[in-house]
Design a protein around this motif. Structure first.
Motif, short mmCIF file in Angstrom:
data_model
loop_
_atom_site.label_atom_id
_atom_site.label_comp_id
_atom_site.label_asym_id
_atom_site.label_seq_id
_atom_site.Cartn_x
_atom_site.Cartn_y
_atom_site.Cartn_z
N GLU A 69 0.85 -1.19 0.00
CA GLU A 69 0.00 0.00 0.00
C GLU A 69 0.88 1.24 0.00
O GLU A 69 2.07 1.16 0.28
CB GLU A 69 -0.88 0.00 1.25
CG GLU A 69 -1.84 -1.14 1.24
CD GLU A 69 -2.87 -1.03 2.33
OE1 GLU A 69 -2.75 -0.14 3.19
OE2 GLU A 69 -3.81 -1.84 2.31
N SER A 627 -10.61 -3.78 -2.24
CA SER A 627 -9.43 -3.54 -1.40
C SER A 627 -8.89 -2.14 -1.61
O SER A 627 -7.81 -1.81 -1.14
CB SER A 627 -8.35 -4.57 -1.74
OG SER A 627 -8.01 -4.44 -3.09
N VAL A 754 -6.23 6.82 -10.94
CA VAL A 754 -4.83 6.43 -11.11
C VAL A 754 -4.17 6.37 -9.74
O VAL A 754 -4.37 7.27 -8.92
CB VAL A 754 -4.09 7.45 -12.02
CG1 VAL A 754 -2.59 7.24 -11.96
CG2 VAL A 754 -4.56 7.30 -13.46
P1 ATP Z 1 -2.56 1.97 -2.36
O1 ATP Z 1 -2.54 0.45 -2.46
O2 ATP Z 1 -1.55 2.61 -3.24
O3 ATP Z 1 -2.53 2.44 -0.97
P2 ATP Z 1 -5.23 1.67 -3.31
O4 ATP Z 1 -5.29 0.40 -2.49
O5 ATP Z 1 -6.39 2.57 -3.21
O6 ATP Z 1 -3.95 2.48 -3.00
P3 ATP Z 1 -4.08 0.33 -5.50
O7 ATP Z 1 -3.89 -0.92 -4.71
O8 ATP Z 1 -2.89 1.08 -5.93
O9 ATP Z 1 -5.09 1.32 -4.81
O10 ATP Z 1 -4.99 0.04 -6.75
C1 ATP Z 1 -4.95 -1.11 -7.55
C2 ATP Z 1 -5.71 -0.76 -8.80
O11 ATP Z 1 -7.03 -0.34 -8.45
C3 ATP Z 1 -5.09 0.39 -9.56
O12 ATP Z 1 -5.07 0.06 -10.90
C4 ATP Z 1 -6.01 1.57 -9.28
O13 ATP Z 1 -6.12 2.45 -10.37
C5 ATP Z 1 -7.33 0.91 -9.02
N1 ATP Z 1 -8.19 1.68 -8.10
C6 ATP Z 1 -7.82 2.28 -6.95
N2 ATP Z 1 -8.87 2.87 -6.36
C7 ATP Z 1 -9.93 2.65 -7.15
C8 ATP Z 1 -11.30 3.00 -7.09
N3 ATP Z 1 -11.79 3.70 -6.09
N4 ATP Z 1 -12.08 2.57 -8.11
C9 ATP Z 1 -11.61 1.86 -9.12
N5 ATP Z 1 -10.33 1.49 -9.26
C10 ATP Z 1 -9.50 1.88 -8.28
#
Ligand code: ATP
Length: 782
Positions: A69, A627, A754
């Protein structure tokens, strides 16, 4: 107009997505990695996500792990935050500022004290070990029973290494190695679980004493950087999650970006304590870690570094019986060089040595990478890791023993400053040079190679030593033990540097300037530069450690040559390890040649969004089903729902952690009478370990309630238009430390999302002078 792509003016138009499934009908798998159905849109470049049939090969460098994350370095300026800011007034600002300086002072002092404790323990235990070994070698050699001191040596190595590796393998595996890659990821904005915990600090400190006393080819300097980072993270938060204690102080620093600033100060204080190099420490934080830098942070980090080296100096000078003398500025004391100068004709030699360092460094990294992959495949069980560490400890003793036994390199006594001159098979009045190198800590050996007078070491011994130490140090780095690579790498480089001076001396016997110590130093810098590929900080660290400012140019030339040559073959060791664990690290610059990739191609769609006033049951379900950590908050879409292209006008962004705290505290509209005092403090109390959605109890009745998200969400998140280029988004992420970037259309309606992983997927590759951009796979397997 076509459904996607550029119109006649070259302008990118909003993309239309046909018949996308509604969010609630998606399974969790589909939600995590979603793809727009519009294939035209992705005609130029397709997202590579792992399909169920695709097996990830262990040790692949082209895969990003979905498990990491991000940290959120952007301040959430929500209503509660602004309310607090309004009430604070000038006095609070001054108080917070003073507290900040005070914490940096504490970071410097505590990091130095930990460094002293580690150093003194190593010093005392090593003295006992090597004095007894040296004595027993000389005692048993006359009786022809050399197997007895050999047995002792193996025992003295294996016992401490066994203790250290049990601690690392069973208590806190994240404490293995130097910790620099992990600190680098943290400062870059990636959450590495347990990396800044007190338990990690404890295991790291005891572990490093065990591995250095155990004679492993590793040093304590790298781990000091990690220790400094943990000290900073711990002190600045006023609470310990390991001990579940909240000291109710420094609450206003409980945010990712405040903590990051302290951690950069801690890492710098660690470098400063390790090398007695305060400026090098600041530059290290800047070069290797931090995604964000400003003038006041530089100043405070420098302050922590200076305090750290000063505290260490006071304590170690007192310990060595010269209180007030202040001659121990760092753990690695390379000794000052007098009259150190160079001729212009030597500069090309230094560049060639740099190139050799780059070549050897690349080889070292390759060997270590192959070993890491082997370990990932076959040495997975903890007891196997412990056994491997013990085997390396025993092999280290065996190789040392064989070298001093087989290469009878004797020199007259009195020439070498070694503490335990061992005679072995030498004549009376002489000592065995290799025994003197092996029977001391590696730091002391580097010092010997830098300062021993000419002709102390013969070429054959040096050559053997280089080969043995090269492979031994590469095998050691990555074991289940806490140790760094600075010292063994410096030692290898110093040995071949000295070897080169011996060769040069043979070619030009009357050259007065060919001082072996100088060549040892250049060799050491070249080897280290070739392995880690740091340039700015390493130049300054070596200059500060040797007190030789006039040597800047040779060092810079050497390190640049080492970096360029090394980069020709592979990445630096830290980057290789980071890639191996699939961390989505964002480098300093976006990959080249990606200006033609637009936000609409990079973003995820469909987007999981929330309304300003949202049903509790819906939020709970969403958090359980997905997630994601961030959700755009939108007005209901204006467009026809049957052809979903947008998700309504953006009103803000809310984080999973915020939603969980709201649910936990039951801040529902229907409960507004019992809310009491709601302020940002309720979020800080839970920081940084928020409960999971499964740990929050919400009754069936409460699920029919609603939450007004507006006071809690970030009402002005950074957003970009669908037509923004990849480098532009990259720079925003990098400079502002973002975590989520909603993509909007011309009317400010959300059309995509993104995150860091979407950008880190595009990576530049270099190999044997060629380069390009590759798209990485995102996997949940690694
Ligand atoms: P992080 O893991 O960086 O803390 P996060 O858990 O919100 O942030 P990621 O795990 O990076 O998001 O996301 C995985 C994929 O899901 C990425 O391709 C991202 O664009 C997509 N994504 C993140 N948030 C959303 C959302 N609210 N709706 C749809 N797709 C999303």
């Amino acid at each position: 107009m076509s459904e996607s792509g550029a119109n006649g003016d070259g302008e990118i138009r909003p993309t239309r997505f046909r018949n996308l499934p509604s969010v609630n009908s998606l399974s969790q798998e589909e939600l995590i990695v979603t793809e727009p159905e519009n294939t035209e849109l992705l005609s130029s470049i397709r997202r590579r996500v792992q399909s169920s049939s695709e097996k990830i090969e262990t040790g692949s460098l082209n895969v990003l792990s979905a498990k990491y994350e991000s940290l959120d370095y952007d301040t959430c300026e929500n209503y509660l935050f602004l309310d607090e800011e309004r009430k604070k007034g000038y006095r609070f600002i001054v108080k917070k500022n003073l507290a900040r300086w005070f914490i940096f002072l504490l970071i410097g002092m505590v990091t130095a004290l930990i460094a002293c404790a580690i150093d003194i323990s190593i010093e005392e235990l090593s003295q006992l070990k090597y004095a007894s070994l040296s004595k027993s070698v000389d005692e048993y050699v006359t009786q022809g029973k050399l197997h007895i001191p050999y047995f002792f040596w193996v025992l003295y190595n294996v016992i401490p290494v066994l203790i250290g590796s049990i601690l690392v393998a069973y208590v806190e595996p994240i404490a293995s190695g130097s910790g620099i890659p992990q600190v680098k990821c943290y400062l870059n904005g990636v959450k590495i679980p347990r990396v800044v915990r007190i338990k990690t600090l404890f295991v790291k400190s005891v572990g490093v004493v065990c591995s250095v006393v155990g004679g492993l080819a590793g040093g304590k300097e790298g781990p000091m950087i990690h220790s400094g980072a943990v000290v900073a993270a711990g002190l600045s938060q006023g609470k310990s999650t390991t001990f579940n204690r909240d000291f109710k102080i420094f609450k206003y620093f409980r945010e990712d970006h405040e903590k990051r600033d302290f951690v950069s100060g801690g890492a710098a204080a660690g470098v400063s304590a390790a090398f007695g190099a305060p400026v090098g420490g600041v530059l290290f934080s800047l070069e290797e870690g931090t995604s964000f830098w400003n003038q006041s942070l530089t100043w405070r980090t420098f302050f922590a570094s200076v305090i750290s080296t000063f505290t260490l100096n006071v304590v170690l000078s007192t310990y060595h019986g010269v209180p007030g003398d202040l001659s121990y500025p760092g753990l690695l004391n390379l000794g000052k060089f007098e009259n150190f100068s160079y001729e212009v004709y030597e500069l090309p030699i230094f560049v060639l040595m740099g190139a050799l360092g780059g070549l050897l460094g690349a080889l070292w990294n390759h060997f270590n990478y192959k070993l890491s992959v082997f370990r990932m495949r076959y040495i997975r069980k903890r007891w196997l890791k412990v056994i491997e560490a013990c085997i390396v400890a025993a092999v280290s003793a065996t190789l040392g023993f064989l070298m001093m036994f087989l290469l009878n390199d004797c020199k007259p006594l009195g020439q070498d400053p070694t503490k335990y001159p061992t005679q072995l098979y030498c004549q009376d009045g002489q000592y065995n040079v290799l025994a003197s190198i092996w029977f001391q800590t590696p730091e002391a050996s580097v010092r010997s190679l830098f300062h021993d007078p000419p002709n102390t070491h013969n070429a054959t011994s040096l050559a053997f030593f280089v080969v043995v130490y090269f492979f031994l140090s590469s095998w050691t780095f990555g074991l289940a033990s806490s140790n760094g690579l600075f010292i063994p790498t410096l030692l290898t480089g110093a040995a071949w540097g000295r070897l080169i001076s011996v060769g040069l001396f043979r070619i030009i016997p009357d050259a007065v300037l060919i001082h072996p110590g100088k060549y040892a130093m250049i060799g050491a810098a070249a080897q280290l530069g070739g392995v880690v590929r740091m340039t700015i900080s390493l130049t300054v660290i070596i200059m500060e450690t040797t007190g030789n400012i006039s040597f800047a140019l040779p060092l810079i030339l050497t390190l640049i040559a080492a970096k360029w040559t090394g980069d020709f073959f592979n990445e630096g060791i830290y980057d290789t390890l980071i890639q191996l664990s699939g961390v989505p690290l964002l480098p300093w610059e976006p990959p080249p040649l990606v200006h033609n990739i637009y936000a609409s191609e990079v973003m995820s769609h469909p987007v999981v969004t929330l309304k300003c006033v949202e049903n509790v049951g819906h939020i709970v379900e969403l958090l359980k089903l997905t997630s994601y950590n961030g959700f755009p908050v939108v007005d209901p879409p204006l467009t026809d729902q049957s052809e979903v292209t947008t998700y309504g006008r953006i009103r803000g962004l809310i984080l999973r952690s915020q939603l969980i705290v709201i649910l936990k505290k039951k801040i529902f509209n229907e409960n507004s009478d019992f809310w009491g005092d709601i302020n940002v403090g309720i979020f800080r109390d839970e920081y940084p370990r928020y409960p999971t959605i499964e740990q929050v109890c919400v009754s069936e009745v409460e699920k029919t309630y609603s939450i007004d998200l507006r006071p809690f969400m970030n009402p002005s998140p950074y957003t970009v238009l669908h037509s923004s280029s990849l480098p532009r988004m990259f720079r925003l992420f990098r400079a502002l430390g973002l975590r989520h970037l909603p993509i909007v259309n011309d009317t400010n309606e959300v059309i995509g999302m993104v995150t860091r992983k979407d950008l880190a997927r595009y990576r530049v590759w270099r190999h044997r002078g060629r380069m390009g951009v590759e798209e990485l796979l995102i996997s949940k397997e690694i």
